[in-house]
Design a protein around this motif. Structure first.
Motif, PDB file in Angstrom:
ATOM      1  N   GLN A   2     -46.647 136.380 -18.251  1.00 48.39           N
ATOM      2  CA  GLN A   2     -46.619 135.675 -19.527  1.00 48.39           C
ATOM      3  C   GLN A   2     -46.393 136.625 -20.693  1.00 48.39           C
ATOM      4  OE1 GLN A   2     -50.195 133.506 -20.407  1.00 48.39           O
ATOM      5  NE2 GLN A   2     -49.345 132.520 -22.216  1.00 48.39           N
ATOM      6  N   VAL A   3     -46.930 137.850 -20.578  1.00 50.69           N
ATOM      7  CA  VAL A   3     -46.789 138.794 -21.683  1.00 50.69           C
ATOM      8  C   VAL A   3     -45.320 139.151 -21.904  1.00 50.69           C
ATOM      9  CG1 VAL A   3     -47.109 140.852 -20.230  1.00 50.69           C
ATOM     10  CG2 VAL A   3     -47.722 140.932 -22.661  1.00 50.69           C
ATOM     11  N   TRP A   5     -42.852 137.061 -21.605  1.00 48.96           N
ATOM     12  CA  TRP A   5     -42.330 135.935 -22.373  1.00 48.96           C
ATOM     13  C   TRP A   5     -42.770 136.042 -23.830  1.00 48.96           C
ATOM     14  CZ3 TRP A   5     -38.766 132.396 -22.329  1.00 48.96           C
ATOM     15  CH2 TRP A   5     -38.878 131.281 -23.155  1.00 48.96           C
ATOM     16  N   GLN A   6     -43.993 136.519 -24.049  1.00 54.22           N
ATOM     17  CA  GLN A   6     -44.494 136.669 -25.417  1.00 54.22           C
ATOM     18  C   GLN A   6     -43.756 137.781 -26.176  1.00 54.22           C
ATOM     19  OE1 GLN A   6     -48.538 137.279 -24.148  1.00 54.22           O
ATOM     20  NE2 GLN A   6     -49.178 135.219 -24.781  1.00 54.22           N
ATOM     21  N   SER A 305     -51.527 141.927 -21.425  1.00 55.79           N
ATOM     22  CA  SER A 305     -51.807 140.553 -21.829  1.00 55.79           C
ATOM     23  C   SER A 305     -53.070 140.476 -22.662  1.00 55.79           C
ATOM     24  CB  SER A 305     -51.929 139.666 -20.589  1.00 55.79           C
ATOM     25  OG  SER A 305     -52.236 138.345 -20.965  1.00 55.79           O
ATOM     26  N   TRP A 308     -52.273 142.058 -26.053  1.00 59.40           N
ATOM     27  CA  TRP A 308     -51.416 141.220 -26.892  1.00 59.40           C
ATOM     28  C   TRP A 308     -52.191 140.026 -27.451  1.00 59.40           C
ATOM     29  CZ3 TRP A 308     -47.198 141.465 -29.587  1.00 59.40           C
ATOM     30  CH2 TRP A 308     -46.644 140.297 -30.079  1.00 59.40           C
ATOM     31  N   ASN A 309     -53.092 139.468 -26.662  1.00 51.82           N
ATOM     32  CA  ASN A 309     -53.902 138.350 -27.159  1.00 51.82           C
ATOM     33  C   ASN A 309     -54.757 138.776 -28.342  1.00 51.82           C
ATOM     34  OD1 ASN A 309     -52.897 136.553 -25.267  1.00 51.82           O
ATOM     35  ND2 ASN A 309     -54.503 136.990 -23.765  1.00 51.82           N
ATOM     36  N   ALA A 312     -52.373 139.083 -31.184  1.00 54.39           N
ATOM     37  CA  ALA A 312     -51.929 137.749 -31.598  1.00 54.39           C
ATOM     38  C   ALA A 312     -52.979 137.063 -32.460  1.00 54.39           C
ATOM     39  CB  ALA A 312     -51.607 136.896 -30.375  1.00 54.39           C
TER      40      ALA A 312
END
Length: 579
Positions: A2-3, A5-6, A305, A308-309, A312
């Protein structure tokens, strides 16, 4: 995944570097397929006795050329891939700084300094590793793994390939669950590091107070507790991290055992040659990297991930104050303030109510009143650090909400009661807002701030290093250097927020007189010493958030209210001190 994609916005920006690096990785993977097969042919020719020294030399030279080409291609893709990844760190840190700068003070009340520093360092580094090592391990392991499996299955033995892959599903399941554990524990360790960074910053900033109150042992115990907590959480991450390698090594060992045992059986059945088994084991050696890489990839992605969260969370914080688009005129305009009521978030009691006045360009405005009367709140609204909902503040005919925010704030030079000085020379601190200023300009504003004589008494003069936060200077010297710094900006509106509290009355009088000589500059003075308002064109006396008195110095004395009473009291106090 997912990271990835982010981070797609950055991959699109750097598609040339990433595309070129991936393309070269494909070529390198194809080149690496040649040596094992060639060595298998060489082994079969040696066993059959058909190998000659000339042919052997030819094979070795060909392999040397392939390995040399792989060497140079690896240099190129590393420069492209990791260069793009490191640039992401620069992009994220610049973005964070701009984001921090766009927020009002309430944002920094929710996030501590140490926490923001940790996110700007450790978390950014984890994301950079994801964009570099993560992309490498994902692409390289995928390309190499598929290519090697294709060759092993098609050109050697599909039965032996299936046998060698039997331990892989078990390894994938274990690695998946370990990755989940790593994500949660890494998030906790990063949060603990934020606490440690904040504790360190607070302790260093308050070291004088800690020593003055004799709190060294108490602070040491608190700090040790925070350090122990960080150590425990990092150890928890290390425990999960340490489980990856044994799982991979066991899976690799089982795979080799099964392939050798199965290969020996196939040779005994004459369904496989010794050269084919040699080539197969060499290809299987190439598969070690994809297997290790997949485990390492899960490790990197889970760390990235979690990091990044955390970033974010910061980026998702929208600035509470949005800039307008109206361009302000260059000519100086009056400031019109009409505040119906203003309350701080979470409070029902108004901090300001029914505050109405007009400040003409070039005039001096004094703001007086007891503690908690709303003086600092009024400044926050003027600087648009807080949003006024009920009422309006206008510069000429432009409401502040319509004005470009950065352009509006650039018209101010603010000096607070406790100014911040950087660990540079005095000259650098004065020229902070105008680095290109000459020494003549620096000395001119220093003289206007009545600090030039003090500076020249230092052995190194204007090149004297002031230490972190100006620790080597007195409070009055720091305030006057900050005033000089503000004067050098030549801003339209100068705000002195109790910025003369640490200087004597005589020096205060000289500084204010120098400011009055600069006719174009509008000056707003907040002070508890009422002598600062003797030359003001208008003074507002705030009480419980409302204007209780208004006028110049003489008219306020004539009203014989709080201002006059406090002025007489301060005069008497000064006379007693001088006696």
């Amino acid at each position: 995944m997912q990271v990835f994609w982010q981070l797609r916005w950055y991959f699109r920006q750097q598609w040339r570097r990433y595309g070129g690096a991936i393309g070269i990785l494909v070529i390198v993977s194809l080149f690496e397929l040649l040596p094992p097969k060639a060595i298998g042919w060489i082994v079969d020719d040696v066993v059959s006795g058909s190998m000659t020294p000339t042919v052997m030399l030819g094979w070795l030279m060909g392999l040397a050329i392939v390995w040399l080409a792989v060497y140079f291609l690896r240099i190129i893709w590393r420069c492209w891939l990791f260069g793009a990844a490191y640039e992401l760190g620069t992009v994220l840190r610049n973005r964070l700084y701009r984001h921090f700068s766009s927020h009002s003070p309430s944002f920094f009340e929710r996030y501590k300094t140490g926490d923001l520093m940790a996110r700007s360092t450790n978390d950014v580094n984890a994301v950079v590793m994801t964009a570099g090592e993560g992309v490498l391990t994902a692409v390289d392991s995928l390309i190499t793994g598929i290519a090697v499996l294709f060759v092993m299955t098609t050109f050697i033995s599909w039965e032996l390939t299936i046998l060698a892959l039997l331990p892989m599903p078990l390894m994938a399941v274990v690695v998946f669950f370990l990755g989940r554990q790593l994500n949660s524990r890494f998030s906790l360790s990063q949060a603990a590091f934020s606490t440690l960074t904040d504790k360190t910053q607070e302790s260093l900033s308050g070291v004088r107070m800690i020593r003055a109150f004799g709190l060294e042992k108490c602070q040491q115990q608190d700090f040790s507790g925070v350090v122990d907590d960080v150590g425990e959480k990092n150890l928890a991450v290390a425990r999960v991290d340490a489980k990856f390698d044994p799982v991979i090594q066991i899976a690799i060992g089982m795979s080799f055992f099964l392939s050798i045992a199965g290969g020996a059986y196939l040779i005994s059945q004459q369904r496989l040659t010794l050269g084919d088994l040699t080539a197969f084991t060499l290809y299987q050696g190439l598969m070690i990297w994809p297997m290790l890489a997949m485990a390492w990839l899960f490790n990197i992605l889970e760390r990235g991930s979690a990091a990044w969260n955390r970033l974010a969370d910061i980026f998702d914080e929208k600035p509470g104050i949005v800039s307008g688009e109206r361009v302000l005129e260059r000519t100086y305009q009056p400031l019109k303030v009409d505040i119906e009521t203003f309350s701080w978030p979470g409070q029902t009691q108004p901090a300001l109510a029914d505050v109405h006045f007009t400040l003409a360009s070039g005039n001096m405005l004094g703001i007086a009143g007891p503690i908690g009367s709303g003086k600092s709140t009024l400044l926050a609204l003027l600087l648009r650090q807080q949003e006024l909902e009920q009422g309006q503040i206008k510069y000429g005919d432009v409401a502040l909400k319509q004005a470009d925010l950065s352009q509006w704030r650039s018209r101010f030079a603010v000096v607070s009661q406790s100014p911040f000085l950087f660990s540079r020379s005095i000259a650098d601190n004065i020229a902070l807002g105008k680095p290109q200023a000459s020494m003549e300009e620096v000395r001119k504003v220093a003289k206007a701030a009545c600090i030039d004589d003090d500076i020249m008494q230092f052995p190194e003069g204007y090149q004297t290093m002031v230490g972190e936060k100006g620790i080597t200077l007195s409070g009055g010297q720091k305030q006057r250097i900050a005033i000089a710094r503000a004067l050098l900006l030549e801003a339209e509106i100068l705000i002195l927020d109790d910025a003369l509290s640490a200087v004597d009355g005589k020096t205060e009088h000289h500084i204010l007189a120098n400011l009055r000589c600069q006719q174009k500059r509008t000056v707003i003075v907040i002070a508890h010493r009422l002598t600062a308002f003797e030359e003001a064109d208008m003074t507002l006396v705030l009480h419980h958030g409302q204007i209780s008195e208004q006028g110049d110095h003489r008219s306020l004395l004539a009203q014989d209210n709080w201002y006059a009473e406090m002025y007489r009291y301060q005069k008497l106090e000064q006379a007693m001190e001088d006696a």
